[in-house]
Design an enzyme around this catalytic site. Structure first.
Site, PDB file in Angstrom:
ATOM      1  N   ASP A   1       0.873  -1.180   0.000  1.00  0.00           N
ATOM      2  CA  ASP A   1       0.000   0.000   0.000  1.00  0.00           C
ATOM      3  C   ASP A   1       0.909   1.229   0.000  1.00  0.00           C
ATOM      4  O   ASP A   1       1.513   1.558   1.026  1.00  0.00           O
ATOM      5  CB  ASP A   1      -0.904   0.022   1.236  1.00  0.00           C
ATOM      6  CG  ASP A   1      -1.963  -1.075   1.228  1.00  0.00           C
ATOM      7  OD1 ASP A   1      -1.711  -2.145   0.634  1.00  0.00           O
ATOM      8  OD2 ASP A   1      -3.027  -0.879   1.840  1.00  0.00           O
TER       9      ASP A   1
ATOM     10  N   LYS B   1      -6.829   3.540  -3.177  1.00  0.00           N
ATOM     11  CA  LYS B   1      -7.233   3.492  -1.769  1.00  0.00           C
ATOM     12  C   LYS B   1      -7.469   4.915  -1.286  1.00  0.00           C
ATOM     13  O   LYS B   1      -6.730   5.828  -1.648  1.00  0.00           O
ATOM     14  CB  LYS B   1      -6.137   2.787  -0.969  1.00  0.00           C
ATOM     15  CG  LYS B   1      -6.320   2.748   0.539  1.00  0.00           C
ATOM     16  CD  LYS B   1      -5.160   1.972   1.178  1.00  0.00           C
ATOM     17  CE  LYS B   1      -5.151   2.101   2.687  1.00  0.00           C
ATOM     18  NZ  LYS B   1      -4.005   1.374   3.295  1.00  0.00           N
TER      19      LYS B   1
ATOM     20  N   LYS C   1     -10.104   0.318  -2.386  1.00  0.00           N
ATOM     21  CA  LYS C   1     -10.048   0.032  -0.946  1.00  0.00           C
ATOM     22  C   LYS C   1     -10.454   1.287  -0.193  1.00  0.00           C
ATOM     23  O   LYS C   1      -9.894   2.361  -0.413  1.00  0.00           O
ATOM     24  CB  LYS C   1      -8.636  -0.399  -0.542  1.00  0.00           C
ATOM     25  CG  LYS C   1      -8.470  -0.623   0.964  1.00  0.00           C
ATOM     26  CD  LYS C   1      -7.070  -1.138   1.315  1.00  0.00           C
ATOM     27  CE  LYS C   1      -6.859  -1.208   2.811  1.00  0.00           C
ATOM     28  NZ  LYS C   1      -5.511  -1.737   3.175  1.00  0.00           N
TER      29      LYS C   1
END
Length: 212
Positions: free
Chosen positions: A89, A151, A180
């Site tokens: 991430d 995300k 996400k």
């Protein structure tokens, strides 16, 4: 619908101890979460605790500001993968977005994806700091760079996930990337609203409470 399979059970606190990370992983095992999300130094502990389970290890890089050199982010990502991370991430370079250095942003994401190969790359765009146009641009760059996810948030900014931001992200990436939602998701009701909008993963430190 198995809510647990959407959850990246997360502890990114700067004060998190090895014992905290082991406890996080044990909670993930008991609850059947999809992944745990940890800082890079904790990847080995998470890997060892989760050994023999299907639960993935996600590691954050360039966290939480995204403002370090691309070479540093690549090195960090590769170290995490070598230590057992399944997913990365990464935080986008927000200053570059605001400076309209779009080629640099795209190239950085692309370089990190190339470095980690088939492993999953999620691009954190930190929506709380971006205008609507900048959010759209960030998502489009992630698509062009062949990332796997966009995300919403680090959880360390001045705001977290919102339904409006997820709708925007889904509109831009369509079926090309997954989304996400993370940052401030504390209840099952919130999580289900995001899933109804089409998110594939929920990042939260409140996983056990969400599925009670």
């Amino acid at each position: 619908m198995d809510l647990a399979k959407y959850i990246d059970h997360t502890n990114l606190k700067p004060t998190a101890t090895i014992e905290d990370i082991v406890a996080l992983c044990k909670q993930a095992i008991v609850n059947g979460f999809y992944a745990v999300c940890v800082n890079g130094c904790h990847v080995p502990a998470a890997r060892d605790t989760l050994k023999g389970t299907p639960i993935k290890v996600a590691a954050v890089i360039g966290f939480p500001l995204g403002a370090m050199a691309t070479k540093a982010k690549i090195c960090e990502a590769m170290d995490c993968i070598e230590n057992g991370a399944d997913e990365i991430d990464m935080v986008i370079n927000l200053g570059w977005i605001k400076s309209k250095r779009f080629d640099d942003v795209r190239d950085e994401i692309k370089a990190i994806k190339k470095a980690i190969g088939p492993k999953i790359l999620k691009v954190i765009i930190e929506t709380c700091y971006l205008t609507e146009a900048e959010k759209e641009q960030a998502c489009q760059l992630a698509v062009e760079a062949n990332a796997d996810f966009v995300k919403t948030s680090t959880g360390f900014g001045n705001g977290g996930a919102t339904l409006a931001d997820v709708q925007l992200m889904k509109r831009v990436v369509a079926d090309q990337l997954k989304v996400k939602a993370s940052g401030g998701i504390k209840t099952k009701e919130q999580a289900l609203k995001y899933i109804a909008l089409g998110v594939s993963r929920i990042g939260t430190s409140s996983g056990p409470e969400l599925i009670k």
